[in-house]
Each structure stands twice: as structure tokens, then as C-alpha cells.
Design a protein around this motif. Sequence first.
Motif, mmCIF file in Angstrom:
data_model
loop_
_atom_site.group_PDB
_atom_site.id
_atom_site.type_symbol
_atom_site.label_atom_id
_atom_site.label_comp_id
_atom_site.label_asym_id
_atom_site.label_seq_id
_atom_site.Cartn_x
_atom_site.Cartn_y
_atom_site.Cartn_z
ATOM 1 N N GLU A 142 0.829 -1.202 0.000
ATOM 2 C CA GLU A 142 0.000 0.000 0.000
ATOM 3 C C GLU A 142 0.868 1.259 0.000
ATOM 4 O O GLU A 142 0.522 2.257 -0.637
ATOM 5 C CB GLU A 142 -0.935 0.000 1.212
ATOM 6 C CG GLU A 142 -2.092 -0.986 1.088
ATOM 7 C CD GLU A 142 -3.017 -0.928 2.282
ATOM 8 O OE1 GLU A 142 -2.911 0.032 3.077
ATOM 9 O OE2 GLU A 142 -3.837 -1.845 2.430
ATOM 10 N N VAL A 143 1.997 1.215 0.726
ATOM 11 C CA VAL A 143 2.903 2.364 0.739
ATOM 12 C C VAL A 143 3.479 2.591 -0.659
ATOM 13 O O VAL A 143 3.555 3.725 -1.143
ATOM 14 C CB VAL A 143 4.046 2.156 1.760
ATOM 15 C CG1 VAL A 143 5.051 3.300 1.677
ATOM 16 C CG2 VAL A 143 3.490 2.049 3.169
ATOM 17 N N VAL A 144 3.878 1.508 -1.326
ATOM 18 C CA VAL A 144 4.417 1.616 -2.686
ATOM 19 C C VAL A 144 3.354 2.178 -3.625
ATOM 20 O O VAL A 144 3.613 3.109 -4.405
ATOM 21 C CB VAL A 144 4.905 0.243 -3.187
ATOM 22 C CG1 VAL A 144 5.339 0.327 -4.654
ATOM 23 C CG2 VAL A 144 6.064 -0.266 -2.340
ATOM 24 N N GLN A 145 2.130 1.627 -3.563
ATOM 25 C CA GLN A 145 1.052 2.076 -4.441
ATOM 26 C C GLN A 145 0.710 3.544 -4.195
ATOM 27 O O GLN A 145 0.443 4.297 -5.138
ATOM 28 C CB GLN A 145 -0.184 1.208 -4.238
ATOM 29 C CG GLN A 145 -0.054 -0.200 -4.794
ATOM 30 C CD GLN A 145 -1.302 -1.017 -4.535
ATOM 31 O OE1 GLN A 145 -1.863 -0.975 -3.443
ATOM 32 N NE2 GLN A 145 -1.740 -1.762 -5.530
ATOM 33 N N LEU A 146 0.705 3.943 -2.924
ATOM 34 C CA LEU A 146 0.360 5.327 -2.584
ATOM 35 C C LEU A 146 1.335 6.287 -3.237
ATOM 36 O O LEU A 146 0.933 7.326 -3.787
ATOM 37 C CB LEU A 146 0.368 5.512 -1.067
ATOM 38 C CG LEU A 146 0.030 6.916 -0.541
ATOM 39 C CD1 LEU A 146 -1.414 7.275 -0.902
ATOM 40 C CD2 LEU A 146 0.221 6.982 0.964
ATOM 41 N N ASN A 147 2.615 5.966 -3.207
ATOM 42 C CA ASN A 147 3.620 6.848 -3.793
ATOM 43 C C ASN A 147 3.698 6.706 -5.304
ATOM 44 O O ASN A 147 4.149 7.626 -5.992
ATOM 45 C CB ASN A 147 4.981 6.578 -3.148
ATOM 46 C CG ASN A 147 5.094 7.152 -1.761
ATOM 47 O OD1 ASN A 147 5.502 8.292 -1.576
ATOM 48 N ND2 ASN A 147 4.701 6.378 -0.752
ATOM 49 N N LEU A 207 10.353 2.258 0.685
ATOM 50 C CA LEU A 207 9.119 1.926 -0.024
ATOM 51 C C LEU A 207 8.579 3.151 -0.758
ATOM 52 O O LEU A 207 8.084 3.048 -1.881
ATOM 53 C CB LEU A 207 8.079 1.385 0.959
ATOM 54 C CG LEU A 207 8.429 0.047 1.635
ATOM 55 C CD1 LEU A 207 7.466 -0.238 2.773
ATOM 56 C CD2 LEU A 207 8.417 -1.100 0.623
ATOM 57 N N GLN A 208 8.685 4.329 -0.131
ATOM 58 C CA GLN A 208 8.251 5.564 -0.776
ATOM 59 C C GLN A 208 9.098 5.861 -2.009
ATOM 60 O O GLN A 208 8.571 6.233 -3.068
ATOM 61 C CB GLN A 208 8.343 6.727 0.212
ATOM 62 C CG GLN A 208 7.322 6.671 1.332
ATOM 63 C CD GLN A 208 7.629 7.660 2.440
ATOM 64 O OE1 GLN A 208 8.566 8.457 2.333
ATOM 65 N NE2 GLN A 208 6.851 7.621 3.513
ATOM 66 N N LEU A 209 10.414 5.702 -1.886
ATOM 67 C CA LEU A 209 11.308 5.964 -3.019
ATOM 68 C C LEU A 209 10.997 5.033 -4.185
ATOM 69 O O LEU A 209 10.967 5.459 -5.345
ATOM 70 C CB LEU A 209 12.763 5.789 -2.585
ATOM 71 C CG LEU A 209 13.331 6.847 -1.636
ATOM 72 C CD1 LEU A 209 14.711 6.420 -1.138
ATOM 73 C CD2 LEU A 209 13.414 8.198 -2.315
ATOM 74 N N LEU A 210 10.770 3.765 -3.879
ATOM 75 C CA LEU A 210 10.487 2.793 -4.934
ATOM 76 C C LEU A 210 9.160 3.107 -5.622
ATOM 77 O O LEU A 210 9.056 3.048 -6.851
ATOM 78 C CB LEU A 210 10.466 1.380 -4.346
ATOM 79 C CG LEU A 210 11.819 0.884 -3.795
ATOM 80 C CD1 LEU A 210 11.636 -0.397 -3.002
ATOM 81 C CD2 LEU A 210 12.809 0.665 -4.931
ATOM 82 N N GLY A 211 8.146 3.450 -4.827
ATOM 83 C CA GLY A 211 6.861 3.815 -5.419
ATOM 84 C C GLY A 211 6.972 5.061 -6.273
ATOM 85 O O GLY A 211 6.381 5.143 -7.360
ATOM 86 N N ALA A 212 7.751 6.045 -5.801
ATOM 87 C CA ALA A 212 7.916 7.291 -6.548
ATOM 88 C C ALA A 212 8.623 7.045 -7.878
ATOM 89 O O ALA A 212 8.330 7.717 -8.873
ATOM 90 C CB ALA A 212 8.683 8.305 -5.715
ATOM 91 N N GLN A 213 9.551 6.096 -7.906
ATOM 92 C CA GLN A 213 10.219 5.773 -9.176
ATOM 93 C C GLN A 213 9.219 5.268 -10.199
ATOM 94 O O GLN A 213 9.274 5.622 -11.384
ATOM 95 C CB GLN A 213 11.294 4.708 -8.959
ATOM 96 C CG GLN A 213 12.553 5.203 -8.294
ATOM 97 C CD GLN A 213 13.643 4.157 -8.350
ATOM 98 O OE1 GLN A 213 14.073 3.746 -9.432
ATOM 99 N NE2 GLN A 213 14.092 3.709 -7.189
ATOM 100 N N LEU A 214 8.289 4.430 -9.747
ATOM 101 C CA LEU A 214 7.276 3.897 -10.661
ATOM 102 C C LEU A 214 6.289 4.983 -11.068
ATOM 103 O O LEU A 214 5.741 4.956 -12.170
ATOM 104 C CB LEU A 214 6.544 2.736 -9.992
ATOM 105 C CG LEU A 214 7.428 1.527 -9.649
ATOM 106 C CD1 LEU A 214 6.656 0.524 -8.803
ATOM 107 C CD2 LEU A 214 7.951 0.865 -10.916
ATOM 108 N N ASN A 215 6.080 5.949 -10.188
ATOM 109 C CA ASN A 215 5.159 7.043 -10.484
ATOM 110 C C ASN A 215 5.701 7.947 -11.577
ATOM 111 O O ASN A 215 4.946 8.543 -12.339
ATOM 112 C CB ASN A 215 4.900 7.850 -9.208
ATOM 113 C CG ASN A 215 3.887 8.965 -9.424
ATOM 114 O OD1 ASN A 215 3.096 8.933 -10.347
ATOM 115 N ND2 ASN A 215 3.914 9.955 -8.556
ATOM 116 N N THR A 216 7.014 8.079 -11.653
ATOM 117 C CA THR A 216 7.634 9.004 -12.602
ATOM 118 C C THR A 216 8.041 8.322 -13.904
ATOM 119 O O THR A 216 8.765 8.905 -14.709
ATOM 120 C CB THR A 216 8.864 9.672 -11.958
ATOM 121 O OG1 THR A 216 9.725 8.671 -11.419
ATOM 122 C CG2 THR A 216 8.441 10.620 -10.840
#
Length: 214
Positions: free
Chosen positions: A32-37, A64-73
Motif C-alpha cells: 500500500e505504501v508503494v502504491q500510494l507513492n 518503499l516511498q522511493l520505490l513507489g515514486a520511481q514507478l510514479n515518474t
Amino acid sequence: MQQPVTGIPGADCFLHMIVLCLQALDDSCQWEVVQLNAESQLEDLSKADRQVLLKTGNKLPLKLQLLGAQLNTTEPEDHKDVLRRIRYYGNPAKVTKGLDAAFITSYEALLDEHKLPFLDIALFMRGEPKFDVIDWCNAIHSDPVDGGMADDVVRALEHRALVRWAGGDDDPVEIHDELRDFALRCVRPLPAVLNKRWGGAGLEGHVIGCRRLL
């Protein structure tokens, strides 16, 4: 797991509670943390891909935030490339041993013109107002950027979860202690492969020049 020992009354108990909370962060909560970011359900990723991300995140919210943000960008079609880089840098046999894969891949994914500002903020400008951060970057970079461009730099770093900023000129630009430690490792003498990738002596010279301005 060995309990933390600080020698400070009450602190050991508090730190142990934090450890227990992190241990209780199960896979679904981590995801959920990954998806949120990532601002996405990431339905394109396989179960194996998700396990790679969770293993790299290691139950630590920052990673987890950094990894999610990478996928977001990145576009969904490029998610496999992100996973490939994470697997590469997560291999302990690589020359990056000791540098965390979540941090390395987040740094590498930055535009070239955003990398030195990130290091500047991490090493010298943590907690300073964004207005001062912009002045600092313009003072030490050979190609100063105007205010709008500097805003873009700070926003890009925030979008990748590398800094925190409330949005106003007087609001401080914050960065996590672990990211500051990572920045320090970036500018210290590194194996030849990384020196070439991160600018080698040129980057170290840049940091030495920054210190002279302090």
C-alpha cells in the motif's frame, strides 16, 4: 532480533517498540505504501516484481516511498526497466555493495541537471527555506537556473520522495538523514565504475568548492 541499546532511560523501550511496529508491517501494508507513492494500483507488475520491490524496501517506509515514486515518474511500459535496475543494484556482488539499491536507483533516475542540486541540498541545505536553497544552487553552479527552473528542480526531487517541501518560498526543504548519508557516500572516493557514473573527481571538486562557501 537484538534489541537496540542506547543507554538512555526509556529510549531502549521506545526503539524496541519501533522495531516491533516495523516487523508488523506485513506485505499488504508495505505494498500500500508503494502504491500510494506510485499513485497507481500497479496492476502491470507480476507477483515476482512485487516481491523484488518489497525485499528492496525491507519494511522501511522511506525506501518503499522511493520505490513507489520511481514507478510514479515512469510510464507503465518502462516499469520493467525500473525493476531491472533495482535487481542489478540489489545484487551484493556488484561494485555498489554498501550503497542501497532503493537510493541508487532513485538518484540515477534523476535528470542530470537535478543530481547536483540534490547533493547540495542533502549535504548543505537541509531545513533551509526554498528561497535560500535556490540562491545557493545558483551561486555554486556554473549554469544558474532562473527561479521557475529552480522551482522545477525542488518539485522534481519532492515528486521522487527525495525531499519534503510544503510548497512556499519560506517553507524549509527537508531531507531524510539516510538520504544525507547516501549523498555523503556518493561524493567520497568510489570504485572506478561509480566514479565514472557519478562524475568522479569533478563531483568531489564540486563538493570541495561548496565547502569553501560555508
